[in-house]
Design a protein around this motif. Structure first.
Motif, PDB file in Angstrom:
ATOM      1  N   VAL A   1       0.850  -1.182   0.000  1.00 52.17           N
ATOM      2  CA  VAL A   1       0.000   0.000   0.000  1.00 52.17           C
ATOM      3  C   VAL A   1       0.889   1.237   0.000  1.00 52.17           C
ATOM      4  O   VAL A   1       1.950   1.248   0.627  1.00 52.17           O
ATOM      5  CB  VAL A   1      -0.907   0.029   1.265  1.00 52.17           C
ATOM      6  N   ALA A   2       0.435   2.257  -0.701  1.00 49.19           N
ATOM      7  CA  ALA A   2       0.980   3.607  -0.538  1.00 49.19           C
ATOM      8  C   ALA A   2      -0.206   4.492  -0.203  1.00 49.19           C
ATOM      9  O   ALA A   2      -1.224   4.476  -0.904  1.00 49.19           O
ATOM     10  CB  ALA A   2       1.679   4.088  -1.786  1.00 49.19           C
ATOM     11  N   LEU A   3      -0.085   5.229   0.879  1.00 49.52           N
ATOM     12  CA  LEU A   3      -1.142   6.103   1.376  1.00 49.52           C
ATOM     13  C   LEU A   3      -0.587   7.522   1.437  1.00 49.52           C
ATOM     14  O   LEU A   3       0.436   7.760   2.082  1.00 49.52           O
ATOM     15  CB  LEU A   3      -1.582   5.639   2.769  1.00 49.52           C
ATOM     16  N   ALA A   4      -1.241   8.436   0.736  1.00 51.28           N
ATOM     17  CA  ALA A   4      -0.830   9.840   0.740  1.00 51.28           C
ATOM     18  C   ALA A   4      -1.965  10.677   1.305  1.00 51.28           C
ATOM     19  O   ALA A   4      -3.125  10.485   0.940  1.00 51.28           O
ATOM     20  CB  ALA A   4      -0.498  10.300  -0.669  1.00 51.28           C
ATOM     21  N   VAL A   5      -1.608  11.590   2.202  1.00 47.05           N
ATOM     22  CA  VAL A   5      -2.594  12.496   2.787  1.00 47.05           C
ATOM     23  C   VAL A   5      -2.050  13.915   2.658  1.00 47.05           C
ATOM     24  O   VAL A   5      -0.862  14.166   2.889  1.00 47.05           O
ATOM     25  CB  VAL A   5      -2.875  12.161   4.268  1.00 47.05           C
ATOM     26  N   ALA A   6      -2.928  14.825   2.262  1.00 53.50           N
ATOM     27  CA  ALA A   6      -2.569  16.239   2.166  1.00 53.50           C
ATOM     28  C   ALA A   6      -3.149  16.965   3.374  1.00 53.50           C
ATOM     29  O   ALA A   6      -4.287  16.715   3.763  1.00 53.50           O
ATOM     30  CB  ALA A   6      -3.133  16.837   0.884  1.00 53.50           C
ATOM     31  N   PHE A   7      -2.344  17.836   3.919  1.00 56.00           N
ATOM     32  CA  PHE A   7      -2.776  18.631   5.066  1.00 56.00           C
ATOM     33  C   PHE A   7      -2.633  20.114   4.741  1.00 56.00           C
ATOM     34  O   PHE A   7      -1.637  20.530   4.157  1.00 56.00           O
ATOM     35  CB  PHE A   7      -1.941  18.304   6.304  1.00 56.00           C
ATOM     36  N   ALA A   8      -3.639  20.873   5.127  1.00 59.02           N
ATOM     37  CA  ALA A   8      -3.586  22.334   5.087  1.00 59.02           C
ATOM     38  C   ALA A   8      -3.615  22.754   6.544  1.00 59.02           C
ATOM     39  O   ALA A   8      -4.670  22.740   7.175  1.00 59.02           O
ATOM     40  CB  ALA A   8      -4.772  22.902   4.320  1.00 59.02           C
ATOM     41  N   GLY A   9      -2.448  23.019   7.085  1.00 60.17           N
ATOM     42  CA  GLY A   9      -2.354  23.222   8.528  1.00 60.17           C
ATOM     43  C   GLY A   9      -2.665  21.908   9.208  1.00 60.17           C
ATOM     44  O   GLY A   9      -2.082  20.879   8.888  1.00 60.17           O
ATOM     45  N   GLN A  10      -3.614  21.900  10.101  1.00 63.57           N
ATOM     46  CA  GLN A  10      -4.001  20.678  10.803  1.00 63.57           C
ATOM     47  C   GLN A  10      -5.159  19.946  10.119  1.00 63.57           C
ATOM     48  O   GLN A  10      -5.550  18.877  10.553  1.00 63.57           O
ATOM     49  CB  GLN A  10      -4.408  21.018  12.248  1.00 63.57           C
ATOM     50  N   LYS A  11      -5.708  20.523   9.060  1.00 57.00           N
ATOM     51  CA  LYS A  11      -6.889  19.973   8.404  1.00 57.00           C
ATOM     52  C   LYS A  11      -6.501  19.063   7.242  1.00 57.00           C
ATOM     53  O   LYS A  11      -5.633  19.412   6.434  1.00 57.00           O
ATOM     54  CB  LYS A  11      -7.767  21.117   7.890  1.00 57.00           C
ATOM     55  N   ALA A  12      -7.139  17.893   7.139  1.00 54.63           N
ATOM     56  CA  ALA A  12      -6.942  17.012   5.988  1.00 54.63           C
ATOM     57  C   ALA A  12      -7.582  17.671   4.773  1.00 54.63           C
ATOM     58  O   ALA A  12      -8.745  18.068   4.796  1.00 54.63           O
ATOM     59  CB  ALA A  12      -7.559  15.645   6.240  1.00 54.63           C
ATOM     60  N   ALA A  13      -6.799  17.807   3.702  1.00 52.55           N
ATOM     61  CA  ALA A  13      -7.274  18.477   2.486  1.00 52.55           C
ATOM     62  C   ALA A  13      -7.363  17.536   1.306  1.00 52.55           C
ATOM     63  O   ALA A  13      -7.947  17.863   0.283  1.00 52.55           O
ATOM     64  CB  ALA A  13      -6.342  19.641   2.153  1.00 52.55           C
ATOM     65  N   GLY A  14      -6.780  16.355   1.424  1.00 52.78           N
ATOM     66  CA  GLY A  14      -6.804  15.384   0.337  1.00 52.78           C
ATOM     67  C   GLY A  14      -6.302  14.049   0.826  1.00 52.78           C
ATOM     68  O   GLY A  14      -5.643  13.951   1.875  1.00 52.78           O
ATOM     69  N   PHE A  15      -6.600  13.022   0.054  1.00 54.39           N
ATOM     70  CA  PHE A  15      -6.351  11.656   0.502  1.00 54.39           C
ATOM     71  C   PHE A  15      -6.328  10.760  -0.727  1.00 54.39           C
ATOM     72  O   PHE A  15      -7.110  10.949  -1.662  1.00 54.39           O
ATOM     73  CB  PHE A  15      -7.505  11.276   1.432  1.00 54.39           C
ATOM     74  N   GLY A  16      -5.421   9.807  -0.739  1.00 54.26           N
ATOM     75  CA  GLY A  16      -5.414   8.828  -1.818  1.00 54.26           C
ATOM     76  C   GLY A  16      -4.547   7.647  -1.454  1.00 54.26           C
ATOM     77  O   GLY A  16      -3.653   7.752  -0.611  1.00 54.26           O
TER      78      GLY A  16
END
Length: 183
Positions: free
Chosen positions: A63-78
């Motif tokens: 698995v490869a899991l990528a998460v985007a954060f804008a400050g402390q907030k999740a902004a994207g996921f894949g």
């Protein structure tokens, strides 16, 4: 300049707050009609279990899991997940890619996808596949820009209540990106 950063998640996983952020993001996207495989907002426990299973498979390269954060907030996921059948082990399926609507059009989806493709190359994935609902034109356009080709279409395959949508099948042959010397 973007207000977000994308991280590949390792075996150390996500903090409780980061997990809650991903849960909130997915629930909000699905509530707004995003085509992510759920017909209604997924229960938090279901998303938490999914994240735990994905993180547990990271060390093996499954698995490869990528998460985007804008400050402390999740902004994207894949994420992509390697196929389990022995004859399909060299390949992986990009199962979900999601971006907060406030950040669509900022390059975040492209950055998430680029990060996941790079991880697939490092893990020697040969073909990365994905499917998406045909009305998801933004995702289809991004896939095409990133080199995926459409290899199939299943008419009226996706059922959301009484509505039916075509499913589009895409593939990216990473062997072509590696070149003949890298095999």
């Amino acid at each position: 300049m973007s207000d977000w950063e994308v991280r590949l998640i390792g075996s150390d996983g996500l903090t409780t707050a980061e997990t809650a952020g991903v849960v909130a993001l997915l629930r909000a996207l699905v509530a707004d009609g995003a085509a992510l495989g759920w017909t209604g907002p997924p229960p938090p426990a279901e998303v938490e279990a999914l994240l735990a299973a994905l993180i547990a498979a990271v060390p093996a390269g499954d698995v490869a899991l990528a998460v985007a954060f804008a400050g402390q907030k999740a902004a994207g996921f894949g994420y992509w997940r390697r196929h389990h059948r022995p004859t399909h082990r060299p390949h992986a399926d990009l199962e979900r890619l999601a971006v907060d609507p406030d950040r669509q059009g900022t390059g975040l989806g492209r950055t998430l996808l680029t990060t996941l493709i790079a991880a697939a190359l490092r893990h020697r994935i040969e073909v990365l596949t994905l499917d998406l609902r045909a009305d998801n034109t933004r995702a289809a356009a991004l896939c095409k820009k990133m080199g995926f080709h459409q290899y199939g279409r299943l008419d009226r395959f996706v059922a959301v209540g009484d509505a039916r949508y075509d499913e589009l099948l895409y593939a990216l042959d990473l062997r072509e990106l590696r070149g003949p010397a890298a095999g």
